[in-house]
Each structure stands twice: as C-alpha cells, then as structure tokens.
Design a protein around this motif. Structure first.
Motif, PDB file in Angstrom:
ATOM      1  N   UNK A  82       0.866  -1.359   0.003  1.00 65.06           N
ATOM      2  CA  UNK A  82      -0.059   0.135  -0.085  1.00 65.06           C
ATOM      3  C   UNK A  82       0.673   1.270   0.037  1.00 65.06           C
ATOM      4  N   UNK A  83       1.907   1.640   0.780  1.00 71.66           N
ATOM      5  CA  UNK A  83       2.758   2.450   0.854  1.00 71.66           C
ATOM      6  C   UNK A  83       3.522   2.728  -0.577  1.00 71.66           C
ATOM      7  N   UNK A  84       4.029   1.487  -1.127  1.00 68.71           N
ATOM      8  CA  UNK A  84       4.728   1.551  -2.403  1.00 68.71           C
ATOM      9  C   UNK A  84       3.679   1.868  -3.470  1.00 68.71           C
ATOM     10  N   UNK A  85       2.427   1.751  -3.506  1.00 67.99           N
ATOM     11  CA  UNK A  85       1.424   2.152  -4.425  1.00 67.99           C
ATOM     12  C   UNK A  85       1.286   3.667  -4.171  1.00 67.99           C
ATOM     13  N   UNK A  86       1.251   4.003  -2.910  1.00 72.20           N
ATOM     14  CA  UNK A  86       0.803   5.541  -2.625  1.00 72.20           C
ATOM     15  C   UNK A  86       1.915   6.331  -3.143  1.00 72.20           C
ATOM     16  N   UNK A  87       3.244   5.792  -2.782  1.00 70.34           N
ATOM     17  CA  UNK A  87       4.479   6.599  -3.317  1.00 70.34           C
ATOM     18  C   UNK A  87       4.493   6.647  -4.919  1.00 70.34           C
ATOM     19  N   UNK A  88       4.109   5.640  -5.437  1.00 68.36           N
ATOM     20  CA  UNK A  88       4.129   5.462  -6.761  1.00 68.36           C
ATOM     21  C   UNK A  88       3.199   6.250  -7.551  1.00 68.36           C
ATOM     22  N   UNK A  89       1.830   6.327  -7.050  1.00 68.80           N
ATOM     23  CA  UNK A  89       1.026   7.147  -7.691  1.00 68.80           C
ATOM     24  C   UNK A  89       1.168   8.611  -7.300  1.00 68.80           C
ATOM     25  N   UNK A  90       1.862   9.066  -6.300  1.00 60.66           N
ATOM     26  CA  UNK A  90       2.161  10.419  -5.980  1.00 60.66           C
ATOM     27  C   UNK A  90       3.335  10.997  -6.864  1.00 60.66           C
ATOM     28  N   UNK A 141      -7.516   6.316 -10.577  1.00 62.00           N
ATOM     29  CA  UNK A 141      -8.385   5.333  -9.916  1.00 62.00           C
ATOM     30  C   UNK A 141      -7.834   4.687  -8.728  1.00 62.00           C
ATOM     31  N   UNK A 142      -6.492   4.177  -8.884  1.00 60.56           N
ATOM     32  CA  UNK A 142      -5.725   3.524  -7.961  1.00 60.56           C
ATOM     33  C   UNK A 142      -5.457   4.472  -7.047  1.00 60.56           C
ATOM     34  N   UNK A 143      -4.992   5.868  -7.276  1.00 60.55           N
ATOM     35  CA  UNK A 143      -4.637   7.000  -6.477  1.00 60.55           C
ATOM     36  C   UNK A 143      -6.090   7.104  -5.226  1.00 60.55           C
ATOM     37  N   UNK A 144      -7.262   6.960  -5.933  1.00 60.28           N
ATOM     38  CA  UNK A 144      -8.446   7.214  -5.036  1.00 60.28           C
ATOM     39  C   UNK A 144      -8.605   6.125  -4.189  1.00 60.28           C
ATOM     40  N   UNK A 145      -8.057   4.950  -4.300  1.00 58.91           N
ATOM     41  CA  UNK A 145      -8.262   3.891  -3.403  1.00 58.91           C
ATOM     42  C   UNK A 145      -7.365   3.658  -2.359  1.00 58.91           C
ATOM     43  N   UNK A 146      -6.044   4.136  -2.980  1.00 63.54           N
ATOM     44  CA  UNK A 146      -4.822   3.894  -1.880  1.00 63.54           C
ATOM     45  C   UNK A 146      -4.603   5.403  -1.176  1.00 63.54           C
ATOM     46  N   UNK A 147      -5.300   6.271  -1.177  1.00 61.68           N
ATOM     47  CA  UNK A 147      -4.923   7.512  -0.562  1.00 61.68           C
ATOM     48  C   UNK A 147      -5.205   7.498   0.967  1.00 61.68           C
ATOM     49  N   UNK A 148      -4.341   7.694   1.838  1.00 63.31           N
ATOM     50  CA  UNK A 148      -4.468   7.845   3.252  1.00 63.31           C
ATOM     51  C   UNK A 148      -3.703   9.372   3.478  1.00 63.31           C
ATOM     52  N   UNK A 149      -4.288  10.012   4.478  1.00 62.56           N
ATOM     53  CA  UNK A 149      -3.694  11.049   5.036  1.00 62.56           C
ATOM     54  C   UNK A 149      -4.106  11.355   6.539  1.00 62.56           C
ATOM     55  N   UNK A 150      -3.382  12.152   7.219  1.00 64.73           N
ATOM     56  CA  UNK A 150      -3.807  12.629   8.467  1.00 64.73           C
ATOM     57  C   UNK A 150      -4.798  13.565   8.866  1.00 64.73           C
ATOM     58  N   UNK A 151      -4.953  14.531   7.815  1.00 64.78           N
ATOM     59  CA  UNK A 151      -6.053  15.541   7.799  1.00 64.78           C
ATOM     60  C   UNK A 151      -7.064  15.339   7.090  1.00 64.78           C
ATOM     61  N   UNK A 152      -8.238  15.565   7.549  1.00 70.95           N
ATOM     62  CA  UNK A 152      -9.540  15.537   6.665  1.00 70.95           C
ATOM     63  C   UNK A 152      -9.526  16.396   5.412  1.00 70.95           C
ATOM     64  N   UNK A 153      -8.915  17.470   5.432  1.00 74.28           N
ATOM     65  CA  UNK A 153      -8.966  18.399   4.132  1.00 74.28           C
ATOM     66  C   UNK A 153      -7.917  17.771   3.409  1.00 74.28           C
ATOM     67  N   UNK A 154      -6.984  17.049   3.598  1.00 77.38           N
ATOM     68  CA  UNK A 154      -5.964  16.376   2.758  1.00 77.38           C
ATOM     69  C   UNK A 154      -6.608  15.193   2.235  1.00 77.38           C
ATOM     70  N   UNK A 155      -7.532  14.550   2.696  1.00 74.11           N
ATOM     71  CA  UNK A 155      -8.398  13.608   2.092  1.00 74.11           C
ATOM     72  C   UNK A 155      -9.352  13.966   0.998  1.00 74.11           C
ATOM     73  N   UNK A 156      -9.972  14.751   1.645  1.00 72.48           N
ATOM     74  CA  UNK A 156     -10.928  15.459   0.560  1.00 72.48           C
ATOM     75  C   UNK A 156     -10.236  16.158  -0.597  1.00 72.48           C
ATOM     76  N   UNK A 157      -9.311  16.548  -0.582  1.00 75.98           N
ATOM     77  CA  UNK A 157      -8.173  17.378  -1.807  1.00 75.98           C
ATOM     78  C   UNK A 157      -7.948  16.126  -2.551  1.00 75.98           C
ATOM     79  N   UNK A 158      -7.212  14.998  -1.884  1.00 76.31           N
ATOM     80  CA  UNK A 158      -6.639  14.050  -2.704  1.00 76.31           C
ATOM     81  C   UNK A 158      -7.773  13.101  -3.369  1.00 76.31           C
TER      82      UNK A 158
END
Length: 194
Positions: free
Chosen positions: A11-19, A50-67
């Motif tokens: 999951x972390x690898x996918x997050x980093x790759x999509x970012x 689509x991958x970004x949409x599903x693997x997105x994780x964040x500490x802030x609610x605003x960060x999640x909404x934006x992503x």
C-alpha cells in the motif's frame, strides 16, 4: 482492523508510486501524447487516478478531501478527453489543481483553523496567538499564489503549445512553489527570533 505487514508495504509503495507519477503528470501527458496518443494515455491515466483514489491515506480530513477530489477530477478530464477525442482536456488538470487548492485554502480562512495552521499544529500543537496570526497570513499568501499560478497554467493551456505547457506546469510552477516555501521558511525563522 490490523492488516498484514506486507500488505501495508504494498500500500505504501502504491501510494508513493501514484504520488510520484502525479507529480510528473505534465511530463507524462507530454510524453504520452507525443508517443501514443489518447488511446494508450487515457486508460493509463484513468487507472492511475483510480488507484490513487483507493490507496489515498492522510492525517488531515482536508488532505483526504483534496486528494480524492483531485483523483476524481483527473478521471473526469481523462474520460472527457477520450470521449470527445480532444487532447486539450488533459492539459486542464494543473488549472483545476490550483482551483481546488485555492478553494480549500480560502474555505479555511472562513472556517478556521486554516490549512497552514493545521499543518503547523502537527509539529507544534500549542501554537500561540502570534503563530495563529502568522499562519493565517501564510494561508493568504498561498491563496494569492494559487490564483497567479492557476492563471498562468490556464494561459499555457490556451496557448496550444504543449512544450510551453509542460515546461511551466512540470517545472517552473514547481520551482516557484519551492521558492515560496523556502522564503516562508526563512521569514518564519526570522519572525520566531524577534
């Protein structure tokens, strides 16, 4: 619910790759359009967003909404580009990124704490009154940046020059953003010593 450790790693690898790929979006679009066209590029972009949409994780609610909003915008622009068989729709992603960031930062000015204050509190939870005022000013500066940067990004879309679009949106705008962050860091250090 605990997950399997190797799954967290994937999951972390996918997050980093999509970012990373989304950071390089302008270059990816330029290369994709010049080599393959939308028949190959659009499915790749839709898959990536689509991958970004599903693997997105964040500490802030605003960060999640934006992503999530950025991922949905990317999917929609790619699909519109494919459906209308018009490449230029792909170029509007940086414009909409700036627009969504502007909306988020302006909203936080009216419904505090501001985005910058939230980020500051992650490292300094007991932010004093002067710190809150300072973070509000920094949020306002970022709002100005997003207006100017978005307007220039739009101008590069309307110019019809993909090389200029790629140069600005995939390089110059990042340098300007980095310069603003660096200047703010220097100002913050000086303000703290006063």
């Amino acid at each position: 619910m605990n997950t399997v450790p190797w799954l967290n790693g994937v999951l972390r690898l996918l997050q980093a790759a999509t970012w990373l790929v989304l950071l390089l979006y302008p270059v990816a679009v330029w290369v994709g359009l010049s080599r393959w066209g939308t028949t190959v590029l659009v499915p790749l972009l839709v898959t990536l967003f689509t991958l970004r949409l599903f693997v997105l994780r964040g500490k802030l609610r605003q960060q999640m909404w934006l992503g999530k909003a950025l991922a949905i915008v990317g999917i929609l622009l790619a699909l519109v580009s494919w459906a209308l068989k018009q490449n230029h729709w792909l170029l509007y992603y940086p414009v909409l990124v700036n627009a969504l960031l502007l909306i988020l930062f302006v909203y936080s000015l009216f419904v505090p704490p501001t985005v910058v204050e939230r980020l500051a509190r992650m490292t300094e939870p007991q932010l004093d009154c002067a710190g809150i005022i300072y973070t509000r000013r920094v949020t306002q500066v970022w709002c100005g940046f997003f207006i100017v940067n978005g307007a220039i990004a739009l101008a590069t879309c309307l110019s019809g020059d993909i090389a200029l679009w790629t140069l600005y949106n995939g390089g110059i705008s990042y340098l300007l953003m980095g310069a603003l962050m660096g200047i703010e860091w220097i100002v913050r250090k000086r303000v703290r010593h006063i």
